[in-house]
Design a protein around this motif. Structure first.
Motif, mmCIF file in Angstrom:
data_model
loop_
_atom_site.group_PDB
_atom_site.id
_atom_site.type_symbol
_atom_site.label_atom_id
_atom_site.label_comp_id
_atom_site.label_asym_id
_atom_site.label_seq_id
_atom_site.Cartn_x
_atom_site.Cartn_y
_atom_site.Cartn_z
ATOM 1 N N THR A 148 29.466 10.305 -3.345
ATOM 2 C CA THR A 148 30.438 11.385 -3.587
ATOM 3 C C THR A 148 30.425 11.782 -5.061
ATOM 4 O OG1 THR A 148 32.325 9.977 -4.188
ATOM 5 C CG2 THR A 148 32.026 10.435 -1.834
ATOM 6 N N GLY A 149 30.893 13.000 -5.299
ATOM 7 C CA GLY A 149 31.007 13.482 -6.667
ATOM 8 C C GLY A 149 32.077 12.719 -7.428
ATOM 9 N N THR A 150 33.120 12.332 -6.735
ATOM 10 C CA THR A 150 34.190 11.560 -7.375
ATOM 11 C C THR A 150 33.641 10.224 -7.888
ATOM 12 O OG1 THR A 150 35.879 12.603 -5.995
ATOM 13 C CG2 THR A 150 36.449 10.475 -6.971
ATOM 14 N N ASN A 194 31.447 10.914 -10.979
ATOM 15 C CA ASN A 194 32.247 11.204 -12.177
ATOM 16 C C ASN A 194 32.962 9.950 -12.688
ATOM 17 O OD1 ASN A 194 31.589 13.920 -12.288
ATOM 18 N ND2 ASN A 194 33.355 14.569 -11.077
ATOM 19 N N HIS A 198 38.036 19.026 -12.242
ATOM 20 C CA HIS A 198 38.079 18.220 -11.027
ATOM 21 C C HIS A 198 38.441 16.783 -11.370
ATOM 22 C CE1 HIS A 198 36.595 16.650 -7.106
ATOM 23 N NE2 HIS A 198 36.835 17.868 -6.686
ATOM 24 N N GLU A 257 40.781 14.122 -8.217
ATOM 25 C CA GLU A 257 40.102 12.863 -7.879
ATOM 26 C C GLU A 257 41.086 11.706 -7.782
ATOM 27 O OE1 GLU A 257 36.559 12.608 -10.405
ATOM 28 O OE2 GLU A 257 35.769 14.419 -9.455
ATOM 29 N N GLU A 313 35.538 25.062 -12.836
ATOM 30 C CA GLU A 313 36.419 25.199 -11.685
ATOM 31 C C GLU A 313 36.828 26.656 -11.448
ATOM 32 O OE1 GLU A 313 36.309 22.640 -13.687
ATOM 33 O OE2 GLU A 313 36.064 21.009 -12.242
ATOM 34 N N ASP A 319 29.891 17.324 -15.477
ATOM 35 C CA ASP A 319 30.124 17.243 -14.035
ATOM 36 C C ASP A 319 29.321 18.372 -13.388
ATOM 37 O OD1 ASP A 319 30.955 17.442 -11.441
ATOM 38 O OD2 ASP A 319 33.111 17.493 -11.875
ATOM 39 N N ALA A 347 28.568 19.043 -10.210
ATOM 40 C CA ALA A 347 28.704 19.123 -8.744
ATOM 41 C C ALA A 347 27.966 20.359 -8.223
ATOM 42 C CB ALA A 347 30.172 19.170 -8.350
ATOM 43 N N ARG A 348 27.945 21.423 -9.051
ATOM 44 C CA ARG A 348 27.215 22.654 -8.683
ATOM 45 C C ARG A 348 26.078 22.898 -9.692
ATOM 46 N NH1 ARG A 348 32.716 23.724 -7.508
ATOM 47 N NH2 ARG A 348 32.993 23.939 -5.257
ATOM 48 N N LYS A 362 26.959 19.797 -2.175
ATOM 49 C CA LYS A 362 27.443 21.174 -1.988
ATOM 50 C C LYS A 362 26.300 22.160 -1.748
ATOM 51 C CE LYS A 362 31.530 20.544 -4.831
ATOM 52 N NZ LYS A 362 32.566 20.766 -3.809
HETATM 53 C C1 LIG Z 1 33.761 20.415 -10.028
HETATM 54 C C2 LIG Z 1 33.649 19.360 -8.963
HETATM 55 N N1 LIG Z 1 33.303 18.110 -9.325
HETATM 56 C C3 LIG Z 1 33.126 17.155 -8.397
HETATM 57 C C4 LIG Z 1 33.296 17.408 -7.060
HETATM 58 C C5 LIG Z 1 32.924 16.327 -6.073
HETATM 59 O O1 LIG Z 1 33.910 15.832 -5.322
HETATM 60 P P1 LIG Z 1 33.715 14.932 -4.011
HETATM 61 O O2 LIG Z 1 34.194 13.599 -4.392
HETATM 62 O O3 LIG Z 1 34.571 15.613 -3.014
HETATM 63 O O4 LIG Z 1 32.274 14.897 -3.616
HETATM 64 C C6 LIG Z 1 33.712 18.671 -6.640
HETATM 65 C C7 LIG Z 1 33.986 18.951 -5.215
HETATM 66 O O5 LIG Z 1 34.847 19.708 -4.854
HETATM 67 C C8 LIG Z 1 33.882 19.684 -7.620
HETATM 68 O O6 LIG Z 1 34.238 20.928 -7.275
#
Ligand SMILES: Cc1ncc(COP(=O)(O)O)c(C=O)c1O
Length: 358
Positions: A58-60, A63, A84, A89, A143, A170, A172-173, A203
């Protein structure tokens, strides 16, 4: 139609196929397999230098673990106030940093400037009772759907060097930002001074695959132990690695991100041409933030569209959302069809022209 996020769709066919291809037979567990080794080497090739890579789900997790390796328990990590890491998180970064704090600063479009960060750091009292700043985390894409230019990342990195902070991105994208800037992964990261990166795959086509990519070797030292303690040393790790193999093959990740960004541009231009609609921030990746008349918001809802309302906190100073308007977020992905975008724009256009005719 669903424009709520870019994770409301499943994985891409190419990624799923890669998982199936890697599924048969016995291989060492916990990331000690050949596929994981190949993928780690691929990350080094993509970033044009040796990097340490930790695959997570996961991204969380990416990070939280990345920040934990950059910030000691007595430190501060600076981020945007809508980041995020601070907002979405559930305190995971602070939990894994064991007492360190996130501090959110303001900035238009979710972006921080070197000036804002520098002024904040300079204003902190230098005393043992004051937690010292140790890292800066920026979101690329932000964001609010904006993309930091290379010069902006370089300026933030310069500020980090001046004040002894590590720079975390971060991503994520990450792919959406990359194709938006038209630069290389190396140019968007370590060449501008990024120390550690959360590299998103989910994503943009993966099933659940993210990577912590470490450019500064000092930050990689204990990351495998941290990952294990977070339950992120995956026993069937080859199936996480396989997703990245499918993702990188034939530049699939670039193609997916280009498609998503093109859909966002279409959507953005279509909506901006509807009378009474304007954009809160420029569309630079795969997220569109229009300020629409309430009747358009109502028409979208009546049509069963899924999307989120958004906060005005990062609007430019002279920009306001009127009482008869709504600021909304529309996200497109690698799987969004052009027809869906057209339908959405048509709903907005019809709602406005119906009202004009009344
Ligand atoms: C900016 C950003 N960072 C990280 C994440 C990763 O989150 P996740 O733990 O849902 O994978 C997201 C997902 O929405 C995000 O928009």
């Amino acid at each position: 139609m669903n424009f709520a996020s870019d994770n409301i769709v499943g994985a891409s066919a190419q990624v799923l196929q890669a998982i199936v291809q890697s599924n048969g037979g016995a291989l060492p567990a916990y990331g000690n397999d050949e596929i994981t080794k190949r993928v780690k080497a691929q990350f080094s090739a993509i970033f044009e230098r040796d990097v340490s890579v930790f695959l997570v789900t996961t991204g969380t997790a990416a990070n939280a673990l990345a920040l934990a390796s950059a910030v000691p328990p007595w430190g501060l990590c600076i981020c945007h106030q809508e980041a995020h890491v601070i907002d979405d998180e559930c305190g995971a970064p602070e939990f894994f940093m064991h007492g360190a704090k996130l501090v959110g600063l303001p900035g238009v479009g979710g972006k921080l400037t070197a000036g804002t960060v520098s002024a904040y750091v300079r204003g902190l009292p230098k005393a043992v009772k004051q937690m010292p700043p140790k890292a800066l985390s920026i979101s690329q894409v932000t964001e609010c759907g904006m993309v930091y230019g290379l010069d902006e990342i370089a300026a933030l990195s310069q500020t980090c060097r001046e004040h002894g902070l590590f720079l975390h991105m971060d991503g994520a994208r990450f792919a959406n930002a990359l194709v938006s800037l038209g630069c290389t992964p190396a140019e968007m990261t370590w060449k501008q001074g990024v120390d550690i990166l959360s590299f998103g795959g989910t994503k943009n086509g993966c099933l659940m695959a993210e990577a912590i990519v470490v450019f500064n070797p000092a930050l990689a030292e204990a990351l495998d132990y941290r990952a294990k303690r977070a339950g992120q040393i995956i026993s069937k790790g080859r199936l996480i690695a396989a997703q990245f193999e499918g993702y990188f093959a034939d530049d699939h990740w670039y193609a997916n991100a280009r498609h998503a960004n093109r859909m966002a541009t279409l959507l953005s231009e279509g909506l901006a041409a509807v009378p009474g609609v304007r954009l809160a921030w420029p569309t630079e990746a795969n997220e569109v933030f229009p300020i629409v008349p309430k009747l358009v918001d109502q028409a979208f809802k009546a049509a069963g569209l899924q999307y989120l309302g958004w906060t005005e906190a990062s609007l430019a100073e002279d920009e306001r959302v009127g009482s008869d308007e709504a600021l909304i977020r529309l996200v497109v992905s690698f799987a969004t069809a052009e027809e869906e975008v057209r339908q959405l724009v048509d709903i907005a256009r019809s709602a406005v022209s119906r009202q004009a005719a009344e």
